[in-house]
Scaffold this motif. Sequence first.
Motif, PDB file in Angstrom:
ATOM      1  N   LEU A  72       0.829  -0.808   0.085  1.00 22.15           N
ATOM      2  CA  LEU A  72       0.020   0.323   0.148  1.00 22.15           C
ATOM      3  C   LEU A  72       0.852   1.043  -0.234  1.00 22.15           C
ATOM      4  N   ASP A  73       1.637   1.370   0.599  1.00 24.60           N
ATOM      5  CA  ASP A  73       2.701   2.252   0.558  1.00 24.60           C
ATOM      6  C   ASP A  73       3.448   2.687  -0.590  1.00 24.60           C
ATOM      7  N   GLN A  74       3.979   0.917  -0.872  1.00 26.17           N
ATOM      8  CA  GLN A  74       4.279   1.651  -2.560  1.00 26.17           C
ATOM      9  C   GLN A  74       3.124   2.554  -3.444  1.00 26.17           C
ATOM     10  N   TYR A  75       2.245   2.174  -3.473  1.00 23.94           N
ATOM     11  CA  TYR A  75       0.666   2.619  -3.988  1.00 23.94           C
ATOM     12  C   TYR A  75       0.754   3.912  -3.680  1.00 23.94           C
ATOM     13  N   GLY A  76       1.152   4.594  -2.483  1.00 28.68           N
ATOM     14  CA  GLY A  76       0.675   5.701  -1.643  1.00 28.68           C
ATOM     15  C   GLY A  76      -0.829   5.859  -1.224  1.00 28.68           C
ATOM     16  N   ALA A  77      -1.450   4.940  -1.132  1.00 32.75           N
ATOM     17  CA  ALA A  77      -2.761   4.134  -0.100  1.00 32.75           C
ATOM     18  C   ALA A  77      -2.042   4.771   1.227  1.00 32.75           C
ATOM     19  N   HIS A  78      -3.382   5.630   1.642  1.00 37.20           N
ATOM     20  CA  HIS A  78      -3.709   5.550   3.137  1.00 37.20           C
ATOM     21  C   HIS A  78      -4.208   6.046   3.047  1.00 37.20           C
ATOM     22  N   ALA A  79      -4.759   6.433   4.828  1.00 39.16           N
ATOM     23  CA  ALA A  79      -6.569   6.017   5.735  1.00 39.16           C
ATOM     24  C   ALA A  79      -7.704   7.288   4.614  1.00 39.16           C
ATOM     25  N   ASP A  80      -7.276   7.227   4.050  1.00 39.39           N
ATOM     26  CA  ASP A  80      -8.070   8.616   3.154  1.00 39.39           C
ATOM     27  C   ASP A  80      -8.820   7.987   2.145  1.00 39.39           C
ATOM     28  N   SER A  81      -7.821   6.771   1.727  1.00 36.69           N
ATOM     29  CA  SER A  81      -7.777   6.480   0.578  1.00 36.69           C
ATOM     30  C   SER A  81      -9.218   4.635   0.442  1.00 36.69           C
ATOM     31  N   LYS A  82      -9.905   5.714  -0.966  1.00 34.02           N
ATOM     32  CA  LYS A  82     -11.346   4.708  -0.704  1.00 34.02           C
ATOM     33  C   LYS A  82     -10.812   3.944  -1.545  1.00 34.02           C
ATOM     34  N   LEU A  83     -10.748   2.300  -1.572  1.00 30.33           N
ATOM     35  CA  LEU A  83      -9.938   1.715  -2.994  1.00 30.33           C
ATOM     36  C   LEU A  83     -12.130   0.681  -3.463  1.00 30.33           C
ATOM     37  N   GLU A  84     -12.224   0.507  -4.539  1.00 20.38           N
ATOM     38  CA  GLU A  84     -13.139  -0.777  -5.044  1.00 20.38           C
ATOM     39  C   GLU A  84     -12.420  -2.054  -5.446  1.00 20.38           C
ATOM     40  N   PHE A  85     -13.145  -3.042  -5.419  1.00 23.68           N
ATOM     41  CA  PHE A  85     -12.955  -4.434  -5.090  1.00 23.68           C
ATOM     42  C   PHE A  85     -14.146  -4.911  -6.180  1.00 23.68           C
ATOM     43  N   THR A  86     -13.484  -4.854  -7.357  1.00 20.71           N
ATOM     44  CA  THR A  86     -14.724  -5.330  -8.672  1.00 20.71           C
ATOM     45  C   THR A  86     -14.153  -5.389 -10.297  1.00 20.71           C
ATOM     46  N   PRO A  87     -14.741  -6.110 -10.423  1.00 23.60           N
ATOM     47  CA  PRO A  87     -14.376  -7.531 -11.695  1.00 23.60           C
ATOM     48  C   PRO A  87     -13.627  -6.561 -12.538  1.00 23.60           C
ATOM     49  N   MET A  88     -12.997  -7.329 -13.259  1.00 27.20           N
ATOM     50  CA  MET A  88     -11.784  -6.733 -14.238  1.00 27.20           C
ATOM     51  C   MET A  88     -12.480  -6.906 -15.520  1.00 27.20           C
ATOM     52  N   HIS A  89     -13.163  -8.259 -15.649  1.00 28.41           N
ATOM     53  CA  HIS A  89     -14.090  -8.230 -17.022  1.00 28.41           C
ATOM     54  C   HIS A  89     -15.326  -7.356 -16.357  1.00 28.41           C
ATOM     55  N   LYS A  90     -15.608  -6.877 -17.607  1.00 27.18           N
ATOM     56  CA  LYS A  90     -17.391  -5.723 -17.294  1.00 27.18           C
ATOM     57  C   LYS A  90     -18.210  -5.964 -18.779  1.00 27.18           C
ATOM     58  N   GLN A  91     -19.425  -5.856 -18.616  1.00 24.43           N
ATOM     59  CA  GLN A  91     -20.195  -6.690 -20.018  1.00 24.43           C
ATOM     60  C   GLN A  91     -20.420  -4.392 -20.541  1.00 24.43           C
ATOM     61  N   LEU A  92     -20.168  -4.901 -22.332  1.00 22.01           N
ATOM     62  CA  LEU A  92     -20.083  -3.470 -22.294  1.00 22.01           C
ATOM     63  C   LEU A  92     -21.090  -3.967 -23.659  1.00 22.01           C
ATOM     64  N   ARG A  93     -20.959  -2.764 -24.489  1.00 24.56           N
ATOM     65  CA  ARG A  93     -21.614  -3.492 -26.099  1.00 24.56           C
ATOM     66  C   ARG A  93     -20.715  -2.181 -26.944  1.00 24.56           C
ATOM     67  N   ILE A  94     -20.120  -3.026 -27.841  1.00 26.15           N
ATOM     68  CA  ILE A  94     -18.965  -3.368 -28.509  1.00 26.15           C
ATOM     69  C   ILE A  94     -20.543  -3.008 -29.895  1.00 26.15           C
ATOM     70  N   GLN A  95     -20.040  -1.943 -31.174  1.00 22.28           N
ATOM     71  CA  GLN A  95     -20.251  -1.454 -32.309  1.00 22.28           C
ATOM     72  C   GLN A  95     -19.396  -1.957 -33.109  1.00 22.28           C
ATOM     73  N   LEU A  96     -20.027  -3.760 -33.794  1.00 28.54           N
ATOM     74  CA  LEU A  96     -18.285  -3.794 -34.823  1.00 28.54           C
ATOM     75  C   LEU A  96     -17.942  -2.996 -35.939  1.00 28.54           C
ATOM     76  N   PRO A  97     -17.785  -2.601 -36.668  1.00 26.81           N
ATOM     77  CA  PRO A  97     -17.160  -2.346 -37.757  1.00 26.81           C
ATOM     78  C   PRO A  97     -18.410  -2.664 -38.966  1.00 26.81           C
ATOM     79  N   ASP A  98     -18.921  -3.913 -39.305  1.00 28.86           N
ATOM     80  CA  ASP A  98     -20.045  -4.132 -39.827  1.00 28.86           C
ATOM     81  C   ASP A  98     -21.130  -2.939 -39.617  1.00 28.86           C
ATOM     82  N   LEU A  99     -21.167  -2.702 -38.300  1.00 28.13           N
ATOM     83  CA  LEU A  99     -22.855  -1.521 -37.774  1.00 28.13           C
ATOM     84  C   LEU A  99     -22.927  -2.156 -36.563  1.00 28.13           C
ATOM     85  N   ARG A 100     -22.887  -3.891 -36.363  1.00 29.10           N
ATOM     86  CA  ARG A 100     -23.302  -4.935 -35.625  1.00 29.10           C
ATOM     87  C   ARG A 100     -23.479  -4.213 -34.280  1.00 29.10           C
ATOM     88  N   TYR A 101     -24.453  -4.924 -33.004  1.00 30.08           N
ATOM     89  CA  TYR A 101     -24.402  -4.340 -31.826  1.00 30.08           C
ATOM     90  C   TYR A 101     -24.422  -5.276 -31.464  1.00 30.08           C
TER      91      TYR A 101
END
Length: 710
Positions: free
Chosen positions: A77-106
């Motif tokens: 935590l010290d190396q990242y500079g986190a301290h008592a006022d820091s507020k972190l989130e524990f969250t998935p690295m994969h999120k569902q997104l809506r992607i429009q492909l080059p052929d314009l489909r979503y």
Amino acid sequence: MANIISPAFSGGDGSWHLKVKVTNLDLDKELRVRGDLHIGGVMLRLVEELGMKRDWSDYALWWPEKNKWLLRTKWTLDQYGAHADSKLEFTPMHKQLRIQLPDLRYVDLMVDVSVKVFRSVAILCKDLGIRHPEELSFLKPLEPEDLRYNFSDDPRRKKLAQEIASNGKTPVVSPDTNAYVREKALLNHSQNGHDRNYERSYSPFGTMNANGTLHNSRFDSSLNHIGGMSNTGWSCPLATTPASLTSDARRNLLRPKSLVEKARINVSWLDSSLSLKEQGIQEYETVWLRCKFYNFYDLNPKYDPVRINQVYEQAKAELFAELVDCTEEEMLMFAALQHQATIKSRDPAAFETDEVDGQTRYDEDEIDQALSELQATLEGSTLTSTPLANSGKDITSVPELGDFLRFAKPKTFGFKSFKKYWATCHDQQIYLYKNREDAGRDPVYHLPLKGCEVAPDVNLSSGKYGIKVEVPSEEGMTEVHFRCDNEEQYAKWMAAIRLASRGKTLADSSYAAEKKSILAFLSMQHPAPAPTTNSSGMNSVVELNPEEYVPQRFLRRAKTGKLVQRILEAHANVKDLSLCEAKMNYIRAWQSLPDHGVTLFVVRFRGPHEKNKDELLGVAPNRLMRMDLNSGHHIKTWRLNTMKSWRVNWETQELHIEFDNETVILFCSSAACKVVHEFIGGYIFLSMRSKDVSQNLNEEMFHKLTCGWV
């Protein structure tokens, strides 16, 4: 008065309370930690306190205030500079997104938002079956309002700054990234917490999971409609695009009305060196996936059915939105090729694999063609059908073209006056003489072609075969025009000038292929003696609606019935092409257009002798162009292979480019400087690709060339 110590700092052992929000559970936790606790230990302690049996392997710590992931689990935590006022989130690295492909489909996809965009696109393309992902990237969706102002002058930025000031929070936007993407995200989230574009978009094929499998009951029924018959072994539904699913999307395309607006459309490219989340992309948001770099490497029908289709569909969209200019005859050719592809896509036989006992079957003609191409590569192309001025010289000398051509140098006022000269092309130079006997003496005109800009000036219906050339000179780019007598002569000289502009001579092995492609391009534009209406059973069920084939400016010029007739006449030239051949011919014709592959930016050049006015910078796969803001006239061209170095002053957002003979300094007002820098570095990276080296992506090299910090 006694000192009041916050509970967060209590503890004689130096420990303190760390607040962590588990996003998917909407749960806040406090952990007593010390600064020497590593990130992996924080996550382990958090999971133990949650006491829930589930797979936490996709979760990581995110620091909203600093706008960064804490992915180095061995760091403390010290190396990242986190301290008592820091507020972190524990969250998935994969999120569902809506992607429009080059052929314009979503499509709805689970995308890794913790890795750099370059890596995220590579993973996504692998799942979709698209080779060479380095040619693609993500964009933030654009709206018509985005084309009204230059990025640096957008009044919405001032409004956002006022909102931020009133909230007392300053967003973390590094100067060496694309601030537009982050600022647009802040504007979108300021009211409803997620991107409003998500509600406007829809996914006609439902959702797609991480391995690229689309699942939706409607998809199975549409599979037969588009020709992707599941019982034939066809496993790539993205290799063809039903016209009915993209017609509405094409109608809603942004249509820039000027060169300036064409430049402003490039403002929203995401930064390849940052993750999606670091750029403000949240779950359920919409992003566009597009071909970014127009340097398509090894488009192979055997390996790239999905990639070819996506490039083909993006080419269609760009022509439909008039991002690339073309003549009326060329547009009819594109419409004819599109019509042929539409016909073949509805034919189940077009998707049958050509395999015997697991091995691909080749026709003898294909083998002969491959051997001929190999021989030309090894021996160099011959010019036996070309009149040579040096035919009696040693065969090791550089070949030379000689012909009578009509030549004109436009005047400041008045019309061009063409005059016939004996022209020779030798070693990237054109020499013009009054007559053939004067060849070898002092020429009337001498035109150095290396670094020139060349564009066709052809009208087949009137028998016009012109070549417009902008030649480098001390004053900038000097425009000259050539007129040829027929297609054969035009193809010879156009191929020679194109090669010379790239620093190649007539001895280069690609000369014959260049000439052949020019002739093929012209042959597809010839009107057939009779249209192909109802010439096949499949034609009768394919409705030809010009609004789906032709841009608005061509629709306004002709009546619907007449336009349909002309498209069908052009279709007679391509009616025997297969589905893949129709798409590949469309792509090749698109690549032959003068404006193809030129990405525009509004810039101001700096320096003691520069005028303080807006101009255009065109970035192409092999060159940079200084252009007039209104006319698009080329003022000067610099080849990328003459560039010695380039760097960015991130404080002033100025790009410094050093060439062999000069240093160019510019400020971009239509987009963040990082976008321009990434295009230049990206094209240099793509030029390093070769079949002789491993095709594994060198991500480290890409980021060295594009991030600006070497």
